[in-house]
Enzyme design. Structure first.
Site, PDB file in Angstrom:
ATOM      1  CD  GLU A 187      -3.225   0.991   1.864  1.00 43.99           C
ATOM      2  OE1 GLU A 187      -3.682  -0.187   2.475  1.00 43.99           O
ATOM      3  OE2 GLU A 187      -3.803   2.037   2.379  1.00 43.99           O
ATOM      4  NE  ARG A 188      -2.127   5.269  -0.239  1.00 40.53           N
ATOM      5  CZ  ARG A 188      -3.396   5.486  -1.118  1.00 40.53           C
ATOM      6  NH1 ARG A 188      -3.090   5.691  -2.450  1.00 40.53           N
ATOM      7  NH2 ARG A 188      -4.681   5.690  -0.548  1.00 40.53           N
ATOM      8  CG  ASN A 230      -5.356  -0.087   6.253  1.00 41.79           C
ATOM      9  OD1 ASN A 230      -5.769   0.228   7.010  1.00 41.79           O
ATOM     10  ND2 ASN A 230      -4.925   0.498   4.955  1.00 41.79           N
ATOM     11  CE  LYS A 307      -5.725   2.958   8.845  1.00 47.33           C
ATOM     12  NZ  LYS A 307      -5.503   3.060   7.585  1.00 47.33           N
ATOM     13  CD  GLU A 311      -7.533   6.113   6.058  1.00 47.95           C
ATOM     14  OE1 GLU A 311      -6.797   5.096   6.005  1.00 47.95           O
ATOM     15  OE2 GLU A 311      -7.384   7.308   5.627  1.00 47.95           O
ATOM     16  NE  ARG A 344      -0.351   4.174  11.837  1.00 53.21           N
ATOM     17  CZ  ARG A 344      -1.138   4.618  10.819  1.00 53.21           C
ATOM     18  NH1 ARG A 344      -2.278   4.103  10.373  1.00 53.21           N
ATOM     19  NH2 ARG A 344      -0.542   5.595   9.718  1.00 53.21           N
ATOM     20  NE  ARG A 355      -8.294  13.053   8.085  1.00 50.84           N
ATOM     21  CZ  ARG A 355      -8.020  12.322   6.983  1.00 50.84           C
ATOM     22  NH1 ARG A 355      -8.682  12.452   5.945  1.00 50.84           N
ATOM     23  NH2 ARG A 355      -6.771  11.675   6.908  1.00 50.84           N
ATOM     24  CE  LYS A 379      -0.891   8.674   9.053  1.00 53.53           C
ATOM     25  NZ  LYS A 379      -1.651   8.505   7.927  1.00 53.53           N
ATOM     26  CG  ASP A 384      -2.831  11.055   5.482  1.00 52.10           C
ATOM     27  OD1 ASP A 384      -1.815  10.345   5.843  1.00 52.10           O
ATOM     28  OD2 ASP A 384      -3.660  10.187   4.668  1.00 52.10           O
ATOM     29  CD  GLU A 406       2.581   6.555  10.895  1.00 51.85           C
ATOM     30  OE1 GLU A 406       2.177   5.687  12.013  1.00 51.85           O
ATOM     31  OE2 GLU A 406       2.006   6.304   9.949  1.00 51.85           O
ATOM     32  CD  GLU A 412      -0.750   8.269   0.854  1.00 54.36           C
ATOM     33  OE1 GLU A 412      -0.083   7.946   1.819  1.00 54.36           O
ATOM     34  OE2 GLU A 412      -2.037   8.255   0.742  1.00 54.36           O
TER      35      GLU A 412
HETATM   36  C1  GCV Z   1      -2.143   2.470   5.333  1.00 54.29           C
HETATM   37  C2  GCV Z   1      -3.658   7.461   4.341  1.00 54.29           C
HETATM   38  C3  GCV Z   1      -3.292   6.441   3.353  1.00 54.29           C
HETATM   39  C4  GCV Z   1      -3.673   5.150   3.493  1.00 54.29           C
HETATM   40  C5  GCV Z   1      -3.071   4.554   4.812  1.00 54.29           C
HETATM   41  C6  GCV Z   1      -3.501   5.777   5.783  1.00 54.29           C
HETATM   42  C7  GCV Z   1      -2.870   5.258   7.317  1.00 54.29           C
HETATM   43  O1  GCV Z   1      -4.986   7.482   4.435  1.00 54.29           O
HETATM   44  O2  GCV Z   1      -3.912   7.035   1.845  1.00 54.29           O
HETATM   45  O3  GCV Z   1      -3.375   4.204   2.444  1.00 54.29           O
HETATM   46  O4  GCV Z   1      -3.287   3.167   5.070  1.00 54.29           O
HETATM   47  O5  GCV Z   1      -3.238   6.916   5.484  1.00 54.29           O
HETATM   48  O6  GCV Z   1      -2.055   5.921   7.554  1.00 54.29           O
HETATM   49  O7  GCV Z   1      -3.454   4.357   7.848  1.00 54.29           O
END
Ligand code: GCV
Length: 720
Positions: A187-188, A230, A307, A311, A344, A355, A379, A384, A406, A412
């Protein structure tokens, strides 16, 4: 016959110039160990080191020996011997202080005392009248880190005549977080598939796993989270755990612990329970049993990253409980084994008024409620990983909680795999930010390294940009951000320039006519991207879901806060998100001097203006330009500076490896197209609100807004 001569000629030519077959391809990262080309330096190095002596036989000390064999012989020539006696001058003596009889003859006590369990000392000295260089520390891993640092100093052409290096990490957990899925996608990820081959593990150990450990140990990284946040719950099944154990065995000698992302609903999803409620005794037992199983396979397992309630991921809120209740459930299962939980703070619902305020609102009241083996992973910014964000207001606001920063190393939101962006300036910008939590000088760096609040469980995590591409990161400059992350996690006070300089020397060349121009390119590269994507504090205006390219018009997501329009709020009156007291009041989450300065249009820095204010199009900025004109100039400056990077790079042809040069040349060409695309698309779109003309000097868009809006990229990488 002629043909044969021609062929031989070609082969010789290729061998001399470095053909595709001989090209470096970036695989070796910062451990290239090329023969020292500065002859004067080579002589000096050979005078200082004629042999090396390593005391100790642990797997870590054997790794140190292996590295010295490889590094010294490759940089200095085969004449460097391995010895077990100190019978001449010029021996590099390597060993753990306290157990090494030779090193105890050097008066290193006060220095070694300072470096703790992972640091090292590198010193020029003399034992029994013989000149030596000593590399030592309190532990084997400290010694190994010292060996890497020493070899890297030589790669950087550093003087080793009078060494007195005392170095230790300021941050305890220095983690790479992989967002790698069990099916091999990332992912990413923009550098190919995952480097973990789950199918052939645990038997097949790819050399790449060892090289991964070497490269990370060389920069002090001591933890790796192997799977995506995820999280596929199956990573916690026995089938996968034995594979994880095999990787842990490879990484252990290099001081790297493995961690896993746990899915909060694993007890349900793995088909064993009907609930994942933290208060349920069976759930608690499930996690206790799981921890027992994991530690029976991996005795030094690091812990979990989670996490939750974000999402679509499950979490304690599903049971009306707090995030601390969820974190502590897992922490208690790991506690008997000294495992930790990184929980997280990236928790949000889709329809909040702002947000950017949510994480603070959820977590600040929980300060002091987390068990002592939990770290809250935050983060760098409140949203984000945007090209520019203010620092997250949670830094400084949770003195009774262990925190872990983080950062995102994978790009991304910074042009992904095709852009050349050195991220140290972005990391530094956050670390340098002053939270004022305990008055002036309460920087984020001090929050993170524990100095501000006296925390000892500290951490910094970087979302990895590594994939199975030959050069690991898809773009060789991606390596520089991985390198920078490790170096800053070791010492958050290093400057971007120091880090860039080290990396360039180990990657391309020690020659000033390479180091200086590349340094210039790298240090400017992050600001370039900000300029052509998100100037003046704009953010979250990317293509839908894939986050590739511009998408300021995105307004069709069922989740309000997944729309660009939610963030830029452009209208005929102006643009920007009012986060002052007349708007969402997010400014009030910062400590007073910061909050006051951000809240005032006069003192809010231009670079964050539209993050905190809705500003009229004709408002005059500190530059005396109107907001609209400045926006146009910034977009144009972004394009111009990519073109400058191209010029600089072109001037380096012949001075660095040809294949690496050519790869980067092509990537910069793509980046130039992308910069122009961003400028055109964003300015045309925002012009529909400002209704103002482009000032002089702004490139003319070659397509209509409709055209840019119609572009789509169904198979853009990283979107899985
Ligand atoms: C791993 C953003 C990214 C998602 C990522 C999320 C996160 O939304 O687009 O791909 O998911 O951050 O940090 O959990």
């Amino acid at each position: 016959m002629k043909k044969i001569f021609a062929l031989v000629g070609t082969v010789i030519l290729l061998a001399v110039t470095g053909s595709a077959a001989f090209a470096r391809e970036g695989y070796k990262l910062w451990l290239r160990y090329e023969r020292v080309s500065n002859l004067q330096r080579l002589r000096e190095y050979r005078e200082s080191i004629s042999a090396f002596l390593v005391e100790g036989n642990s797997p870590t000390m054997n790794a140190a020996k292996h590295e010295l064999r490889l590094g010294l012989r490759s940089m200095l020539g085969e004449g460097i011997s391995e010895t077990d006696k100190l019978n001449r001058s010029g021996v590099l003596v390597v060993g753990r202080y306290g157990t090494s009889s030779l090193l105890s003859r050097l008066d290193l006590h006060s220095k070694v005392e300072k470096v703790g369990s992972e640091g090292f000392v590198i010193l020029s000295g003399s034992i029994q009248g013989k000149k030596v260089i000593a590399i030592t520390g309190n532990t084997d891993i400290g010694v190994l880190y010292g060996v890497f640092r020493f070899l890297m100093m030589m790669e950087q052409d550093k003087d080793i005549a009078n060494l007195d290096v005392v170095s230790y990490p300021r941050i305890r957990l220095r983690m790479l977080d992989h967002w790698d899925n069990l099916n091999g996608t990332v992912e990413r990820g923009y550098a190919g598939f995952s480097i973990w081959d789950w199918h052939t593990l645990p038997i097949y150990i790819k050399p790449r796993y060892i090289d991964y450990a070497r490269a990370n140990a060389a920069i002090g990284i001591n933890g790796t989270v192997l799977n995506n946040v995820n999280a596929d719950p199956r990573i916690l099944t026995h089938h996968y755990l034995v594979k994880v154990a095999a990787l842990a065995d490879v990484f252990r000698p290099y001081g790297i612990k493995v961690y896993l992302c746990a899915n909060f609903d694993a007890p349900i999803l793995l088909g064993e329970l009907k609930t994942a409620n933290p208060l349920d005794k069976q759930v608690q037992k499930w996690w206790d049993d799981k921890a027992k199983e994991i530690y029976s396979l991996i005795p030094d397992f690091g812990g979990f990253l989670v996490k939750a309630n974000s999402e679509g991921q499950p979490g304690p809120s599903d049971y009306g409980l707090t995030q601390a209740d969820g974190a502590n459930l897992l922490a208690r299962a790991l506690k008997p084994y000294e495992g930790i939980v990184m929980w997280r703070a990236f928790v949000y619902t889709y329809n909040a008024k702002d947000r950017a305020k949510q994480a603070y609102n959820i977590f600040k009241p929980l300060d002091g409620k987390f068990d002592d083996n939990v770290l809250l992973q935050i983060k760098n910014g409140p949203l984000d990983f945007q090209p520019r964000e203010p620092f997250s207001p949670l830094f400084g606001a949770m003195p009774k909680t262990n925190l872990i920063m983080e950062f995102q190393i994978t790009m991304e939101y910074l042009g992904q795999g095709t852009s050349t962006v050195f991220l140290a300036p972005l990391f530094r910008e956050t670390l340098n930010s002053d939270t004022y939590a305990k008055g002036k000088g309460s920087t984020v760096a001090k929050v993170i390294d524990g100095k501000l609040d006296g925390n000892t469980l500290t951490g910094m995590a970087g979302v990895s940009n590594i994939g199975a591409d030959r050069d690991w990161t898809g773009n060789i400059f991606g390596q520089s951000s991985w390198y920078a992350f490790g170096r800053l996690a070791w010492n958050p006070n290093l400057t971007s320039k120091e880090i860039a300089d080290e990396w360039i020397r180990m990657t391309f060349s020690n020659k000033r006519d390479v180091v200086d121009p590349v340094d210039g390119m790298m240090l400017q590269s992050r600001e370039n991207v900000v300029n052509y994507m998100d100037p003046l504090g704009l953010n979250m205006i990317f293509g839908y879901n894939n986050h590739y390219g511009p998408g300021p018009w995105v307004d069709f997501s069922p989740h309000p806060d997944w729309n660009s329009t939610y963030y830029h709020r452009a209208d005929s009156a102006g643009i920007g998100f009012d986060r002052t007291s007349t708007g969402s009041d997010a400014v009030s989450q910062y400590f007073p001097p910061v909050a006051d300065s951000l809240a005032s249009l006069k003192t809010c820095p231009d670079r964050l203006l539209l993050w905190f204010h809705h500003v009229p199009w004709n408002y005059r900025l500190k530059t005396d330009n109107t907001l609209w004109d400045q926006m146009c100039y910034d977009y144009q400056a972004g394009v111009d500076s990519v073109r400058e990077m191209q010029k600089t790079w072109n001037s380096l042809k012949g001075k660095i490896d040809n294949e690496e040069w050519n790869n980067e040349r092509m990537l910069l060409e793509i980046q130039e197209h992308e910069a122009v695309w961003w400028r055109n698309a964003c300015l045309l779109y925002f012009q529909t609100f400002s209704k103002m003309p482009f000032p002089e000097g702004i490139g003319k868009p070659d397509h209509t807004l409709k055209y840019y809006e119609s572009l789509n990229f169904p198979n853009a990488p990283g979107t899985w």
